[in-house]
Design a protein around this motif. Sequence first.
Motif, mmCIF file in Angstrom:
data_model
loop_
_atom_site.group_PDB
_atom_site.id
_atom_site.type_symbol
_atom_site.label_atom_id
_atom_site.label_comp_id
_atom_site.label_asym_id
_atom_site.label_seq_id
_atom_site.Cartn_x
_atom_site.Cartn_y
_atom_site.Cartn_z
ATOM 1 N N THR A 438 -19.096 -1.383 -4.918
ATOM 2 C CA THR A 438 -18.049 -1.521 -3.967
ATOM 3 C C THR A 438 -18.563 -1.832 -2.466
ATOM 4 N N LEU A 439 -18.970 -2.907 -2.400
ATOM 5 C CA LEU A 439 -19.504 -3.593 -0.908
ATOM 6 C C LEU A 439 -19.179 -4.870 -0.971
ATOM 7 N N ASP A 440 -19.134 -5.654 0.398
ATOM 8 C CA ASP A 440 -18.872 -7.165 0.157
ATOM 9 C C ASP A 440 -19.517 -7.622 1.624
ATOM 10 N N GLU A 441 -18.965 -8.803 1.900
ATOM 11 C CA GLU A 441 -19.756 -9.392 3.147
ATOM 12 C C GLU A 441 -19.739 -8.543 4.451
ATOM 13 N N SER A 442 -18.761 -7.819 4.411
ATOM 14 C CA SER A 442 -18.965 -6.908 5.580
ATOM 15 C C SER A 442 -19.595 -5.291 5.467
ATOM 16 N N GLY A 443 -20.006 -5.323 4.374
ATOM 17 C CA GLY A 443 -21.251 -4.063 4.280
ATOM 18 C C GLY A 443 -20.267 -2.937 3.205
ATOM 19 N N ILE A 444 -20.796 -1.864 3.289
ATOM 20 C CA ILE A 444 -20.214 -0.726 2.494
ATOM 21 C C ILE A 444 -19.089 0.114 3.541
ATOM 22 N N PRO A 445 -17.876 -0.100 2.968
ATOM 23 C CA PRO A 445 -16.965 0.711 3.953
ATOM 24 C C PRO A 445 -17.184 2.064 3.661
ATOM 25 N N THR A 446 -16.870 2.882 4.993
ATOM 26 C CA THR A 446 -17.108 4.499 5.043
ATOM 27 C C THR A 446 -16.117 5.132 4.229
ATOM 28 N N ARG A 447 -14.764 4.509 4.400
ATOM 29 C CA ARG A 447 -13.776 5.113 3.701
ATOM 30 C C ARG A 447 -13.509 4.743 2.373
ATOM 31 N N ALA A 448 -13.044 5.825 1.404
ATOM 32 C CA ALA A 448 -12.927 5.422 -0.013
ATOM 33 C C ALA A 448 -11.812 4.406 -0.202
ATOM 34 N N GLU A 449 -10.745 4.491 0.625
ATOM 35 C CA GLU A 449 -9.567 3.283 0.358
ATOM 36 C C GLU A 449 -10.257 2.068 0.436
ATOM 37 N N LYS A 450 -11.076 2.021 1.425
ATOM 38 C CA LYS A 450 -11.442 0.560 1.537
ATOM 39 C C LYS A 450 -12.208 0.174 0.302
ATOM 40 N N ARG A 451 -13.035 1.014 -0.134
ATOM 41 C CA ARG A 451 -14.045 0.788 -1.328
ATOM 42 C C ARG A 451 -13.031 0.452 -2.503
ATOM 43 N N LEU A 452 -12.110 1.219 -2.770
ATOM 44 C CA LEU A 452 -11.097 1.008 -3.748
ATOM 45 C C LEU A 452 -10.434 -0.610 -3.764
ATOM 46 N N GLU A 453 -10.436 -0.988 -2.337
ATOM 47 C CA GLU A 453 -9.689 -2.244 -2.017
ATOM 48 C C GLU A 453 -10.664 -3.473 -2.540
ATOM 49 N N ILE A 454 -12.071 -3.102 -2.231
ATOM 50 C CA ILE A 454 -13.122 -4.031 -2.715
ATOM 51 C C ILE A 454 -12.863 -4.156 -4.256
ATOM 52 N N ALA A 455 -12.611 -2.940 -4.948
ATOM 53 C CA ALA A 455 -12.755 -2.890 -6.302
ATOM 54 C C ALA A 455 -11.590 -3.742 -6.991
ATOM 55 N N LYS A 456 -10.537 -3.767 -6.121
ATOM 56 C CA LYS A 456 -9.354 -4.328 -6.511
ATOM 57 C C LYS A 456 -9.701 -5.869 -6.602
ATOM 58 N N ASN A 457 -10.366 -6.264 -5.455
ATOM 59 C CA ASN A 457 -10.591 -7.790 -5.294
ATOM 60 C C ASN A 457 -11.655 -8.094 -6.431
ATOM 61 N N ILE A 458 -12.540 -7.210 -6.831
ATOM 62 C CA ILE A 458 -13.652 -7.695 -7.752
ATOM 63 C C ILE A 458 -12.853 -7.817 -9.015
ATOM 64 N N LEU A 459 -11.866 -6.865 -9.348
ATOM 65 C CA LEU A 459 -11.102 -7.170 -10.651
ATOM 66 C C LEU A 459 -10.504 -8.429 -10.769
ATOM 67 N N ALA A 460 -9.774 -8.669 -9.603
ATOM 68 C CA ALA A 460 -8.886 -10.232 -9.495
ATOM 69 C C ALA A 460 -9.868 -11.343 -9.656
#
Lengths: 803, 200
Positions: A438-460
């Motif tokens: 759960t990281l992307d171009e802007s790195g590893i987000p500190t907050r769990a919610e942001k990591r969840l968002e990346i996970a959603k993007n990956i699934l899509a």
Amino acid sequence: MKITEYIKENLLYLDGGMGTLLQAEGLAPGELPERWNITHAENIIKIHRDYYNAGSNLVNTNTFGANILKFGREELEDIVRSAIANARKAANESRGSQPKWVALDIGPTGRMLKPYGDFDFEDAVSVFAETVKLGEKYGADVIFIETMNDSYETKAALLAAKENSALPVFVSNAYGADGKLMTGATPAAMVAMLEGMGADAIGVNCSLGPKALSAVVEEYLRYASVPVLLKPNAGLPKVAEGKTVYDVMPDEFASDVCELISKGVRLAGGCCGTTPEYISSLVRSSAEMKPRETEKKNITCVSSYTHAVVFDEAPVLIGERINPTGKKRFKEALKSHDIDYILKEGIAQEEKGVHILDVNVGLPEIDESEMLKTAVCELQAITNLPLQIDTSDPVAMEAALRRYNGKAMINSVNGKKESMEAVFPLAKKYGGLVVALTLDESGIPTRAEKRLEIAKNILAEAEKYGIEKKDIIFDPLALTISADNTAAKETLRAVRLIREELGCHTSLGVSNVSFGLPERDTVNGTFFTMALSGGLSAAIMNPYSAEMMKTYHAYRALAGFDDNCAEYIEFAADMPKQSSVPVEVQTQNAKKEEFASELQRAVIKGLKEQAAKLTLAMLSQTVPLDIVQGEIIPALNTVGVGFENKTVYLPQLLMSAEAAKAAFEVIKANMSGEKSADKCAFIIATVKGDIHDIGKNIVKLLLENYGFAVTDLGRDVAPEAVAEEAVRLRAPLVGLSALMTTTVPAMEETIALLRKKAPWCKIVVGGAVLNKEYADAIGADKYAADAMETVRYAEEISRELGA
Amino acid sequence: MENTVYTKIYAPPPFNRKEILRYAGITGNAPELSALIDECIAEAEREFTYKVCFARFKVERNNEMLDLGFTKTKSVHLGKNLSGCESVLLFAATIGLGIDRLISRYSKISPTKALILQAVGAERIESLCEVFACDVQKGCAEAGYAAKPRFSPGYGDFSLEVQKDIFAVLDCPRKIGLSLNESLLMSPTKSVTAIIGIKS
């Protein structure tokens, strides 16, 4: 209508046996039935027509063995063309209004793939590709791969079908009475691999009757999300009144198959011993049946050549030790192409109880693609654990996935566009469970919610490639708490969020959390506990960590995954061994005086652990060379002389050699910087065409004991490879082994080439079929009857060189 | 019926320890190896499958040429073995690939165990052949025939080349998961093909 559409709504009737009918028409034993497509087209058309008349929707062409290994290119094309034309003609001539299709039938090549045979995986892919291309060219509707009893060959055939045609592919395997393929795969393992690679229908044929196959079929139905097919035999052949008959009659056959249709089978026909009568009986009996819906199973799993590992509720352990990061000895092994070192690391982790092995062999100075492919091939030859292919290089990833015998775990993809564009096409093509960071171009987000968002993007994004959610497992990234004391908390929250909101599985590289702290094991163990109770499905971990293993076993017992706590009790019984309490050195006073020293006794008696321990103790007072010259070599000599005098047997000689090796390893590990004084180079190989290597391995072990720098080229080694290595190392000694009369010519060829390319080297030969005269005749310098004789000869040459 | 290929799966034949010792190169007393051998047997035992496929053929003679239906040969040694036989039973037997894998694995970590497993495998396949040959003998005796000792390709002047014909006619890959490679070696390695002559 397309057949793939039709099978969604309807039962599809397949055809029955071909071989038995051809024999009845006069096919001679050993005659190739595929030729009958041309020479006896009418007979073939009649059989096909009878099946269509009986109600078959899909008839397989008479091309079971139609491949480039058995036929020349032109003949093969003629055969496939006529075979498809025959089936097409039969469909057109037949009665009945059911939809009719023609399948290009593809059976196994009859050759065993490497490493247990001599047939290379890519060669197998090419062989199947030739037939597939012809099938597509001459208008088959389906590629039907059947009667495969080896998972690896099945993969080669399916890959060839996918790469060379756009036709639907049905894949059917032949299971033994033990419910496994000949090479060991369970139905769950096959479902994982075949679905992952995109087969349109999968199932079972041949071997046994429908009743005997029902357990295997039910496993397919349990795991498969694509339609399941079934073509059983008419039971087993037996002799009655001088005639061969199969013991399951048409009516019984039909009712047994109907039973399995009611459980979910969607494509049904017969194999050996079944005739059009069986098919019409089946069609009649199932006329009123409504096929059961094929449900999506949503099983997250990986597989090896034997079994599937399912990510469910019980935690999965992924051994992290095959990885050069921070390991000097491992890096050295990679640079010197010491595959055995990697293999031992794999076996040791397996023995510790991990379920999957992570394989990372990336090092800037080596060809990672070649090394990863080799490591995967060699590992899957000796361990049945599924592998996690761990690389950031897509080329290496593809090389490894292609050769992997199962559905691999892929480590890893992340939320960066570039990463997904590289990894997802590979996962789609070869199948696999993708670890998504759960990281992307802007790195590893500190907050769990942001990591969840990346996970959603990956699934899509994965969905766009046709990769389902079940085939993605998220790694929400454990970061060290010494840098940020909320790091662990956020990771744990991310685990929970991903589990609860996306319903996806998670995996963590647990030990990162304690980076920079003392007593890391303690922190890791506790973090692991917290993560597991938060819903973590898997951990990449060090199985030598006592805390991690304790947590794992205790958690399983506490969470109700361990019936009667049996596994925990077993683990606990071994606990003292797991801790670092030193092994007691036994001293049997009665026998003590027979030996010059305890170390010599340990080597002579073949006590590995003791030899290592005693050597370590001695190192504090004695210089390494004195231990070697004063203890190990004299002990080996004692055993060697005993062997020559026939008072010591081969297994004992080997045990001593192993013990000596263990002592050498300790010395090596403690000789940082000093260069060990190896004697001359010795190249050893089993010649081309021969796969026997026990004798060669014994010779190698003993030579190493005596200080030779042995390069082992393995078995089935081409003459050119031996010569090349001899030149490269300017090796004074080459040892060749051959066990078969049929491979002695290859030995002779190798010797001839060595004489030309490396005229300086001495060649010693051995193996069951050789003797002194034979060795002389093929131009060897020396025939050695056993391993000790090889050692003596090598020492002699080494002395001459030194002098 | 002649030429039909049958498949038979056997229960594990009893272990012949003496043979294991012999194959491991232990020609005398070595009680200290006993535990290691037990360990190897225990580990290997679950890997074995005992499979045989076989078919019967008529023997025809044409001067020195022997026509066995699936192959023609001028082998003098086989001719002698088959003297007086009207038919032969051709069989292929294997104990499966598991032992090959186990040997491969141990050659990486313990050559001693690899050696002993090799010996166990050799004993297993021989024992399987013995059990099968016994069956044939019994069947023959009941029907009033006699069975000759088994004779394998590679014995005497009976060329290994015949393996190709044997594999074609017995359909070994399909029947018992046994395949032949280009140098005429069999995979799994612990496998045997042989001919048993039958005479009245």
